[in-house]
Design a protein around this motif. Sequence first.
Motif, PDB file in Angstrom:
ATOM      1  N   UNK A 164     -19.324  24.338  40.734  1.00 40.66           N
ATOM      2  CA  UNK A 164     -19.250  23.068  40.035  1.00 40.66           C
ATOM      3  C   UNK A 164     -17.932  22.748  39.597  1.00 40.66           C
ATOM      4  N   UNK A 165     -17.241  21.724  40.081  1.00 45.83           N
ATOM      5  CA  UNK A 165     -15.844  21.286  39.649  1.00 45.83           C
ATOM      6  C   UNK A 165     -16.162  20.655  38.265  1.00 45.83           C
ATOM      7  N   UNK A 166     -15.531  21.336  37.334  1.00 49.62           N
ATOM      8  CA  UNK A 166     -15.478  20.976  35.857  1.00 49.62           C
ATOM      9  C   UNK A 166     -14.194  20.173  35.436  1.00 49.62           C
ATOM     10  N   UNK A 167     -13.090  20.613  36.113  1.00 51.34           N
ATOM     11  CA  UNK A 167     -11.980  19.638  35.517  1.00 51.34           C
ATOM     12  C   UNK A 167     -10.646  20.473  35.892  1.00 51.34           C
ATOM     13  N   UNK A 168      -9.677  20.275  35.162  1.00 48.14           N
ATOM     14  CA  UNK A 168      -8.499  20.798  35.069  1.00 48.14           C
ATOM     15  C   UNK A 168      -7.882  21.661  34.158  1.00 48.14           C
ATOM     16  N   UNK A 169      -6.816  22.488  34.506  1.00 51.16           N
ATOM     17  CA  UNK A 169      -6.232  23.531  33.409  1.00 51.16           C
ATOM     18  C   UNK A 169      -4.720  23.573  33.728  1.00 51.16           C
ATOM     19  N   UNK A 170      -4.202  23.680  32.800  1.00 52.68           N
ATOM     20  CA  UNK A 170      -2.499  24.024  32.972  1.00 52.68           C
ATOM     21  C   UNK A 170      -2.107  24.773  31.730  1.00 52.68           C
ATOM     22  N   UNK A 171      -1.049  25.443  32.012  1.00 54.00           N
ATOM     23  CA  UNK A 171      -0.087  26.193  31.121  1.00 54.00           C
ATOM     24  C   UNK A 171       1.179  25.388  30.917  1.00 54.00           C
TER      25      UNK A 171
END
Length: 239
Positions: A164-171
């Motif tokens: 399931x595509x839940x969103x985005x993450x970044x560092x």
Amino acid sequence: MTDRKAELAANLARVEERISTACAGAGRKREEVTLIVVTKTYPASDVRLLAELGVRHVAENRDQDAAPKAAACADLPLTWHFVGQLQTNKVRSVAGYAHVVQSVDRPRLVTALSAAAEKAGRELGCLVQVALDAEEGGRGERGGVAPDGVTELAELVAAAPGLRIGGLMTVAPLTGPYAGRERAAFERLMELSSRLRADHPAATMVSAGMSGDLEEAVAAGATHVRVGTAVLGSRPRLG
């Protein structure tokens, strides 16, 4: 209350105050931001104490530490997030305990996660990890896909069985145009999130911000912050 539990409770209270203050400053409700405690390198006993203190989301970045810890804490009402760079040979194990994989950054990993999730009879939430230090078409130093690759990768996740595509993450990047500019980096992530949600309305999760920059992430609009050191402090580590 044990000394360690008291220490964790005090640290959690300080982090809670930081998040609440940041939300107030941004005109946001406190419940709009979820705290994920990054328990990597810390023992299962700490995870149990955190659960007793009300923590419901924990994150790990190495399967060899996470798998036995998740098994030892399987009775707890926790959501497990995998946030580290993930090799395909670890996917089957991770799919057995993780609820969300935040570090999806290449098509081959999507294929492997889909197969493992299907075999385990589970659905995995997936975040596309965005590398704001990556050149067009490339990957970041700490993993992640360049911004121009987000749409294609998200489509692959959305179409993959068991995912399931839940969103985005970044560092926050250490090099490139956003180095030292955490707020700008997180605002860029929010722009990418807006585009993603136009095609995938349920992909509302934006994971950004850690112990040193959670305020900037909350101000930019992050829905989840990943905090380790500020909660767990200095302690002899595993391994």
